[in-house]
Enzyme design. Structure first.
Site, PDB file in Angstrom:
ATOM      1  N   THR A 107       0.842  -0.718  -0.193  1.00  0.00           N
ATOM      2  CA  THR A 107      -0.044   0.080  -0.225  1.00  0.00           C
ATOM      3  C   THR A 107       0.460   1.064   0.404  1.00  0.00           C
ATOM      4  O   THR A 107       0.257   2.194  -0.534  1.00  0.00           O
ATOM      5  CB  THR A 107      -0.872   0.228   1.227  1.00  0.00           C
ATOM      6  OG1 THR A 107      -1.887  -1.183   1.027  1.00  0.00           O
ATOM      7  CG2 THR A 107      -1.759   1.179   1.230  1.00  0.00           C
ATOM      8  N   THR A 183       2.254  -4.056   4.579  1.00  0.00           N
ATOM      9  CA  THR A 183       2.664  -4.681   5.530  1.00  0.00           C
ATOM     10  C   THR A 183       1.749  -6.249   5.684  1.00  0.00           C
ATOM     11  O   THR A 183       2.404  -6.825   7.268  1.00  0.00           O
ATOM     12  CB  THR A 183       1.171  -3.651   6.542  1.00  0.00           C
ATOM     13  OG1 THR A 183      -0.109  -3.573   5.964  1.00  0.00           O
ATOM     14  CG2 THR A 183       2.181  -2.103   6.210  1.00  0.00           C
ATOM     15  N   ASP A 184       1.154  -6.855   5.134  1.00  0.00           N
ATOM     16  CA  ASP A 184       0.509  -8.119   5.981  1.00  0.00           C
ATOM     17  C   ASP A 184       1.535  -9.316   5.986  1.00  0.00           C
ATOM     18  O   ASP A 184       1.624 -10.210   6.950  1.00  0.00           O
ATOM     19  CB  ASP A 184      -0.665  -8.678   4.283  1.00  0.00           C
ATOM     20  CG  ASP A 184      -1.351  -7.811   3.744  1.00  0.00           C
ATOM     21  OD1 ASP A 184      -1.756  -6.707   4.959  1.00  0.00           O
ATOM     22  OD2 ASP A 184      -2.210  -7.942   3.523  1.00  0.00           O
ATOM     23  N   LYS A 262       2.461  -8.429  12.723  1.00  0.00           N
ATOM     24  CA  LYS A 262       1.283  -7.369  12.282  1.00  0.00           C
ATOM     25  C   LYS A 262       0.172  -7.837  13.068  1.00  0.00           C
ATOM     26  O   LYS A 262       0.119  -9.226  12.732  1.00  0.00           O
ATOM     27  CB  LYS A 262       1.067  -7.516  10.648  1.00  0.00           C
ATOM     28  CG  LYS A 262      -0.031  -6.629  10.442  1.00  0.00           C
ATOM     29  CD  LYS A 262      -0.726  -6.330   8.984  1.00  0.00           C
ATOM     30  CE  LYS A 262      -1.841  -5.645   9.010  1.00  0.00           C
ATOM     31  NZ  LYS A 262      -1.683  -5.750   7.055  1.00  0.00           N
TER      32      LYS A 262
HETATM   33  N1  ASP Z   1      -2.040  -6.272   1.253  1.00  0.00           N
HETATM   34  C1  ASP Z   1      -1.419  -5.026   1.267  1.00  0.00           C
HETATM   35  C2  ASP Z   1       0.499  -5.828   1.097  1.00  0.00           C
HETATM   36  O1  ASP Z   1       0.594  -6.648   2.358  1.00  0.00           O
HETATM   37  C3  ASP Z   1      -1.159  -4.222   2.572  1.00  0.00           C
HETATM   38  C4  ASP Z   1      -0.512  -3.191   3.119  1.00  0.00           C
HETATM   39  O2  ASP Z   1       0.269  -2.689   1.830  1.00  0.00           O
HETATM   40  O3  ASP Z   1      -0.187  -2.627   3.924  1.00  0.00           O
HETATM   41  O4  ASP Z   1       0.683  -5.747   0.437  1.00  0.00           O
END
Ligand code: ASP
Length: 461
Positions: A107, A183-184, A262
């Protein structure tokens, strides 16, 4: 044919927009039988349904309004959303440290694609600087897009590529590295990089964002500023994750790469240090270490990059009534290592025992971690634990399940000798096993110290 002015719309949604002569990008008020909605009409994807008109509300969220409920549309003007950030050349200041930002996607590198209505990865160094010019106050930032994927698509190939890129940049003499990442699975990548890249002389800071930069509540800019500051100026030469500390935007936290996870699907303060307290707090002005035992920055370039990784490793999350066929299928499919996330102190049910025995007979390394995340595996407390150790299951102290998974892949990448693998697994390399967990860390030192204080004070007599 929908026509450019009604891009993507068809069926009853197109009919209603035509009837009120309201093409895309119109700034409107839509009256429905459920109330009046103000916003901008967005284009739609060709594959989207023909029943809804999509409106961008002033607060940044998009909503769909059923065409059949629309009674009237009043047009106030036209406002085409600018979702491309102007590219800008990053200024060079010879007095400032050099930091390299390696992008992998997520993201933080995304923006809304109005063609499909989805958030798409779109990393561009110039865009990044165009949107966060404050970065130039901190350092000379160079950027490179390694990948453009959401982090569920990160895996051994990308881990290796990222580790090699880090090694290269350190040799090139940068003073710090920032890695943009979804983040995932950021904690998986942080952990594997902690093993693949050792003895770094500079900070390596992973960063992401929970909300894309086109949303008013985005954490992208602040996380970037904090992470770039930590990479440029901090004394912490470790693999770290830098994200929102409290739910407010008062400071970020630096978490050790092997102890971070996370923990919330949508909060911006989603990352938490588990089994310990975070390494440091970082604001736009200062970096405040919260502990002493971190690796310090050095002037040499003696980094060690070792990217060997055995991919035939799995993680099994135990649940009541799990059947041995789950383990049997891993054994039959040639897996070399299995990490179990067991209940309580590290348990699985008795029906799995024959499969554990088979795993040992097939020279498969089996390691036990705990689902509780905080605390240690204790296989001496109950006789069931002892039975499992007899079957070759090795307790992994307080190593987090995902960390044990990547470390086992890395250890099996070094050698097929399971005695040697065990030595590697049991020897802490980057804080993945600690002697004790702080009793106060569990509740208090989790970012948002003021929030926690405030919460507690309400109950204090
Ligand atoms: N789905 C995204 C990822 O992990 C979520 C994010 O970036 O926060 O790539």
């Amino acid at each position: 044919m929908t026509g450019e002015g009604y891009k993507g719309y068809r069926g009853e949604a197109l009919d209603v927009l035509r009837r009120f002569e309201a093409p895309i990008w119109s700034d409107v008020e839509i009256t429905t039988d459920r109330g009046v909605f103000a916003g901008i009409i967005l284009p739609r994807s060709e594959t989207a349904d023909p029943h809804h008109v999509v409106l961008k509300l002033p607060i940044g969220y998009n909503i769909g309004i059923a065409a059949r409920r629309i009674q009237g549309i009043t047009i106030h003007g036209r406002r085409e959303a600018k979702y491309r950030i102007p590219e800008k050349e990053f200024p060079f200041d010879p007095k400032k440290p050099r930091v390299k930002l390696l992008g992998t996607g997520g993201t933080i590198a995304s923006r809304l694609d109005y063609r499909t209505g989805a958030v798409i990865p779109a990393f561009s160094p110039g865009e990044l600087y165009g949107s966060v010019p404050e970065l130039a106050d901190i350092c000379n930032l160079e950027t490179e897009k390694l990948y453009g994927v959401f982090s569920e698509n990160m895996g051994p190939e990308q881990w290796r590529g990222t580790a090699e890129a880090i090694g290269r940049e350190i040799q090139r003499g940068v003073q710090g590295i920032v890695i943009g990442h979804g983040t995932d699975t950021m904690h998986h990548t942080a952990a594997i990089l902690s093993f693949m890249v050792q003895n770094s002389p500079v900070p390596i800071v992973m960063v992401g964002s929970q909300r894309s930069s086109d949303r008013p509540s985005s954490d992208a800019a602040l996380n970037l500023m904090h992470s770039v500051k930590a990479a440029a100026e901090s004394d912490l030469a470790e693999i770290m994750v830098c994200m929102f500390g409290p739910t407010s935007d008062s400071y970020g936290l630096l978490h050790r790469g092997t102890r971070v996870r996370k923990m919330h699907s949508s909060y911006r303060s989603t990352f938490r240090t588990i089994g310990d307290i975070p390494l440091a707090m970082v604001s736009r002005e200062t970096i405040t270490p919260l502990r002493e035992d971190y690796k310090r920055r050095r002037a040499d370039r003696d980094v060690v990059v070792n990217t060997a990784f055995e991919e035939k490793v799995s993680i099994v999350y135990y649940y009541p009534n799990m059947r041995p066929d789950i383990l049997d299928s891993l054994i039959d499919n040639g897996y070399r290592g299995i990490v179990i996330a067991g209940t309580g102190l590290g348990h699985v049910n008795k029906p799995l025992y024959p499969a554990l025995k088979r795993a040992r007979e097939n020279n498969i390394a089996v390691y036990m971690t705990v689902q509780t995340l905080w605390g240690y595996v204790q296989m001496y407390v109950y006789d069931t634990g002892r039975d499992m150790m007899e079957l070759g299951v090795v307790p992994m102290a307080n190593m987090l399940p995902e960390v044990a998974y990547v470390k086992l892949g890395w250890a099996l990448g070094q050698t097929g000798d399971l005695v040697r693998v065990r030595e590697i697994m049991e020897t802490p390399i980057a804080g993945e096993i600690t002697e004790r967990e702080p009793s106060n860390g569990y509740l208090i030192f989790q970012g948002g110290i003021p929030e926690v204080e405030q919460f507690i004070s309400r109950y204090r007599k």
